[in-house]
Design a protein around this motif. Sequence first.
Motif, PDB file in Angstrom:
ATOM      1  N   ILE A 149       2.885  -4.490   3.253  1.00  0.00           N
ATOM      2  CA  ILE A 149       3.873  -3.413   3.356  1.00  0.00           C
ATOM      3  C   ILE A 149       3.160  -2.090   3.109  1.00  0.00           C
ATOM      4  CG2 ILE A 149       5.966  -2.382   2.359  1.00  0.00           C
ATOM      5  CD1 ILE A 149       6.719  -5.161   1.334  1.00  0.00           C
ATOM      6  N   ILE A 150       3.541  -1.061   3.870  1.00  0.00           N
ATOM      7  CA  ILE A 150       3.083   0.301   3.590  1.00  0.00           C
ATOM      8  C   ILE A 150       4.308   1.152   3.282  1.00  0.00           C
ATOM      9  CG2 ILE A 150       2.149   2.406   4.632  1.00  0.00           C
ATOM     10  CD1 ILE A 150       0.025   0.751   5.960  1.00  0.00           C
ATOM     11  N   ALA A 151       4.228   1.901   2.188  1.00  0.00           N
ATOM     12  CA  ALA A 151       5.356   2.735   1.749  1.00  0.00           C
ATOM     13  C   ALA A 151       4.950   4.197   1.719  1.00  0.00           C
ATOM     14  CB  ALA A 151       5.834   2.298   0.374  1.00  0.00           C
ATOM     15  N   VAL A 152       5.791   5.062   2.302  1.00  0.00           N
ATOM     16  CA  VAL A 152       5.534   6.504   2.324  1.00  0.00           C
ATOM     17  C   VAL A 152       6.840   7.251   2.098  1.00  0.00           C
ATOM     18  CG1 VAL A 152       3.519   6.378   3.846  1.00  0.00           C
ATOM     19  CG2 VAL A 152       5.796   6.579   4.842  1.00  0.00           C
ATOM     20  N   ASP A 153       6.713   8.485   1.604  1.00  0.00           N
ATOM     21  CA  ASP A 153       7.880   9.314   1.316  1.00  0.00           C
ATOM     22  C   ASP A 153       7.936  10.480   2.295  1.00  0.00           C
ATOM     23  OD1 ASP A 153      10.138   9.909  -0.150  1.00  0.00           O
ATOM     24  OD2 ASP A 153       9.084  10.817  -1.840  1.00  0.00           O
ATOM     25  N   GLU A 154       9.108  10.747   2.825  1.00  0.00           N
ATOM     26  CA  GLU A 154       9.383  11.928   3.651  1.00  0.00           C
ATOM     27  C   GLU A 154       8.500  12.027   4.905  1.00  0.00           C
ATOM     28  OE1 GLU A 154       9.711  15.551   1.424  1.00  0.00           O
ATOM     29  OE2 GLU A 154      10.904  14.602  -0.153  1.00  0.00           O
ATOM     30  N   ILE A 155       8.757  11.131   5.846  1.00  0.00           N
ATOM     31  CA  ILE A 155       8.061  11.178   7.131  1.00  0.00           C
ATOM     32  C   ILE A 155       8.679  12.255   8.012  1.00  0.00           C
ATOM     33  CG2 ILE A 155       7.385   8.757   7.040  1.00  0.00           C
ATOM     34  CD1 ILE A 155       9.697   8.157   8.983  1.00  0.00           C
ATOM     35  N   GLY A 156       7.931  12.662   9.067  1.00  0.00           N
ATOM     36  CA  GLY A 156       8.546  13.639   9.953  1.00  0.00           C
ATOM     37  C   GLY A 156       7.655  14.332  10.943  1.00  0.00           C
ATOM     38  N   ASP A 157       6.345  14.512  10.654  1.00  0.00           N
ATOM     39  CA  ASP A 157       5.547  15.258  11.620  1.00  0.00           C
ATOM     40  C   ASP A 157       4.860  14.318  12.608  1.00  0.00           C
ATOM     41  OD1 ASP A 157       3.136  14.310  10.494  1.00  0.00           O
ATOM     42  OD2 ASP A 157       2.937  16.056   9.188  1.00  0.00           O
ATOM     43  N   TYR A 158       4.204  14.913  13.611  1.00  0.00           N
ATOM     44  CA  TYR A 158       3.639  14.116  14.698  1.00  0.00           C
ATOM     45  C   TYR A 158       2.612  13.100  14.184  1.00  0.00           C
ATOM     46  CZ  TYR A 158       1.095  12.780  18.878  1.00  0.00           C
ATOM     47  OH  TYR A 158       0.495  12.042  19.862  1.00  0.00           O
ATOM     48  N   GLY A 209       0.842  -1.193   0.000  1.00  0.00           N
ATOM     49  CA  GLY A 209       0.000   0.000   0.000  1.00  0.00           C
ATOM     50  C   GLY A 209       0.877   1.243   0.000  1.00  0.00           C
ATOM     51  N   VAL A 210       0.631   2.170  -0.916  1.00  0.00           N
ATOM     52  CA  VAL A 210       1.445   3.382  -1.043  1.00  0.00           C
ATOM     53  C   VAL A 210       0.592   4.608  -0.729  1.00  0.00           C
ATOM     54  CG1 VAL A 210       2.780   4.842  -2.610  1.00  0.00           C
ATOM     55  CG2 VAL A 210       2.920   2.344  -2.803  1.00  0.00           C
ATOM     56  N   VAL A 211       1.065   5.424   0.204  1.00  0.00           N
ATOM     57  CA  VAL A 211       0.425   6.720   0.462  1.00  0.00           C
ATOM     58  C   VAL A 211       1.288   7.766  -0.235  1.00  0.00           C
ATOM     59  CG1 VAL A 211      -0.484   8.314   2.166  1.00  0.00           C
ATOM     60  CG2 VAL A 211      -0.348   5.877   2.702  1.00  0.00           C
ATOM     61  N   ASP A 212       0.779   8.283  -1.347  1.00  0.00           N
ATOM     62  CA  ASP A 212       1.561   9.166  -2.206  1.00  0.00           C
ATOM     63  C   ASP A 212       1.062  10.598  -2.045  1.00  0.00           C
ATOM     64  OD1 ASP A 212       3.421   9.928  -4.037  1.00  0.00           O
ATOM     65  OD2 ASP A 212       2.533   8.879  -5.751  1.00  0.00           O
ATOM     66  N   GLU A 213       1.460  11.218  -0.943  1.00  0.00           N
ATOM     67  CA  GLU A 213       0.901  12.517  -0.569  1.00  0.00           C
ATOM     68  C   GLU A 213       1.122  13.583  -1.632  1.00  0.00           C
ATOM     69  OE1 GLU A 213       0.700  15.513   3.303  1.00  0.00           O
ATOM     70  OE2 GLU A 213       2.103  13.822   3.304  1.00  0.00           O
ATOM     71  N   ARG A 214       2.268  13.570  -2.283  1.00  0.00           N
ATOM     72  CA  ARG A 214       2.589  14.614  -3.261  1.00  0.00           C
ATOM     73  C   ARG A 214       2.714  14.078  -4.686  1.00  0.00           C
ATOM     74  NH1 ARG A 214       7.547  17.314  -0.214  1.00  0.00           N
ATOM     75  NH2 ARG A 214       8.000  15.105  -0.038  1.00  0.00           N
ATOM     76  N   SER A 215       2.130  12.913  -4.921  1.00  0.00           N
ATOM     77  CA  SER A 215       2.119  12.311  -6.272  1.00  0.00           C
ATOM     78  C   SER A 215       3.521  12.103  -6.834  1.00  0.00           C
ATOM     79  CB  SER A 215       1.303  13.176  -7.239  1.00  0.00           C
ATOM     80  OG  SER A 215      -0.026  13.294  -6.826  1.00  0.00           O
ATOM     81  N   GLU A 216       4.495  11.867  -5.970  1.00  0.00           N
ATOM     82  CA  GLU A 216       5.869  11.710  -6.451  1.00  0.00           C
ATOM     83  C   GLU A 216       6.250  10.248  -6.657  1.00  0.00           C
ATOM     84  OE1 GLU A 216       9.018  14.897  -5.560  1.00  0.00           O
ATOM     85  OE2 GLU A 216       8.141  14.415  -3.623  1.00  0.00           O
ATOM     86  N   ILE A 217       5.675   9.350  -5.881  1.00  0.00           N
ATOM     87  CA  ILE A 217       6.065   7.948  -5.995  1.00  0.00           C
ATOM     88  C   ILE A 217       5.438   7.332  -7.243  1.00  0.00           C
ATOM     89  CG2 ILE A 217       6.118   5.698  -4.868  1.00  0.00           C
ATOM     90  CD1 ILE A 217       5.749   7.160  -2.179  1.00  0.00           C
ATOM     91  N   GLY A 218       4.115   7.412  -7.326  1.00  0.00           N
ATOM     92  CA  GLY A 218       3.426   6.844  -8.479  1.00  0.00           C
ATOM     93  C   GLY A 218       3.271   7.822  -9.620  1.00  0.00           C
ATOM     94  N   GLY A 219       3.333   9.125  -9.311  1.00  0.00           N
ATOM     95  CA  GLY A 219       3.130  10.135 -10.350  1.00  0.00           C
ATOM     96  C   GLY A 219       1.774   9.995 -11.000  1.00  0.00           C
ATOM     97  N   ALA A 220       0.718   9.840 -10.180  1.00  0.00           N
ATOM     98  CA  ALA A 220      -0.613   9.582 -10.733  1.00  0.00           C
ATOM     99  C   ALA A 220      -1.137  10.770 -11.529  1.00  0.00           C
ATOM    100  CB  ALA A 220      -1.582   9.234  -9.614  1.00  0.00           C
ATOM    101  N   TYR A 221      -1.782  10.456 -12.648  1.00  0.00           N
ATOM    102  CA  TYR A 221      -2.450  11.452 -13.479  1.00  0.00           C
ATOM    103  C   TYR A 221      -3.882  10.981 -13.651  1.00  0.00           C
ATOM    104  CZ  TYR A 221      -3.616  14.363 -17.533  1.00  0.00           C
ATOM    105  OH  TYR A 221      -4.211  15.254 -18.392  1.00  0.00           O
TER     106      TYR A 221
END
Length: 321
Positions: free
Chosen positions: A235-244, A188-200
């Motif tokens: 598996i869960i994949a995310v890019d750039e973790i950091g906030d609470y 499962g991918v959480v692509d917050e900024r459309s950078e991993i999958g580049g969804a259109y």
Amino acid sequence: MKGKDELIKIFSIRLRGILQRMDVDLEQLQEIRLRVDKPLMIAYGGREYFVAESGRISLDEASGYVVDKKELLETMEYIANYSLYAFEDELRQGFITIQGGHRVGVAGKIVMDGDKIKSVKYISFINVRLSHQIKGCAGEVLPYVIQGEEVCHTLIISPPRCGKTTLLRDMIRQLSNGTDYFPGITVGVVDERSEIGGAYLGVPQNDLGIRTDVLDCCPKAEGMMMLVRSMSPRIIAVDEIGDYGDIHAIETVLHCGCKLLATVHGSSIEDVKKKPLLQKLVLERIFERYVILHNHNQVGKVKAIFDARGTALYEGRGTGC
């Protein structure tokens, strides 16, 4: 890189000609930057260059073609297909994802609605970040991430422009499809900024594998919980973790038995320890593998791989992504 003509078409007529004349390897082209009344610039092979009207690139600022307001506005019209209103939700996040999975970041005057961003107007800065797939680039990393029949909780640590998203993308693809020594599993991918999958229009433009489900433009914390509840990922994949919110969601994901692949900006495990919210995850040895990237002479080199105790499992022969 595929879709060169599609990419060039989003720029103003004059800029198209300049970019068409550039003699560069498109696989090494990372960003194209437009700023009103400033030189046209690109990020190429990990360095910044100015682009002359002839298409020649150099380190000489004076040679750079100066972009005017009209050209930038014309470019925005092509990007949004003459309807910025249709992209209002994306613009509130500061970017638009276009066909091919490329991300167009924008900056200008922010219009607020109370304490929330309503829109962006008087756009005067554009950054086109090119989406690249390098299939197979995770091949040398995966044996260190897979332990027996399980995938290790893995954190990719990387300075900007060092290929962390490219590496993460290929790890997702290979784990989803399976390899000669590991059967494919659901990711499962959480692509917050459309950078991993580049969804259109909701469809990933990058190949993330046959067993991968994607939540596009979804905040990481909410997305991780949604995937656990609805898609049963291994598996869960995310890019750039950091906030609470991210950290709280990660703890919940771990308790549900999911494995985690994540990235963070930094140059070492010590850098991550200095981030208050991530320090706990490191000290409690939540991550079982740390993959450190750098860009010395080549983008996407693996500098080292460590286990949860900080023991080096691999130290760089210059594996490239």
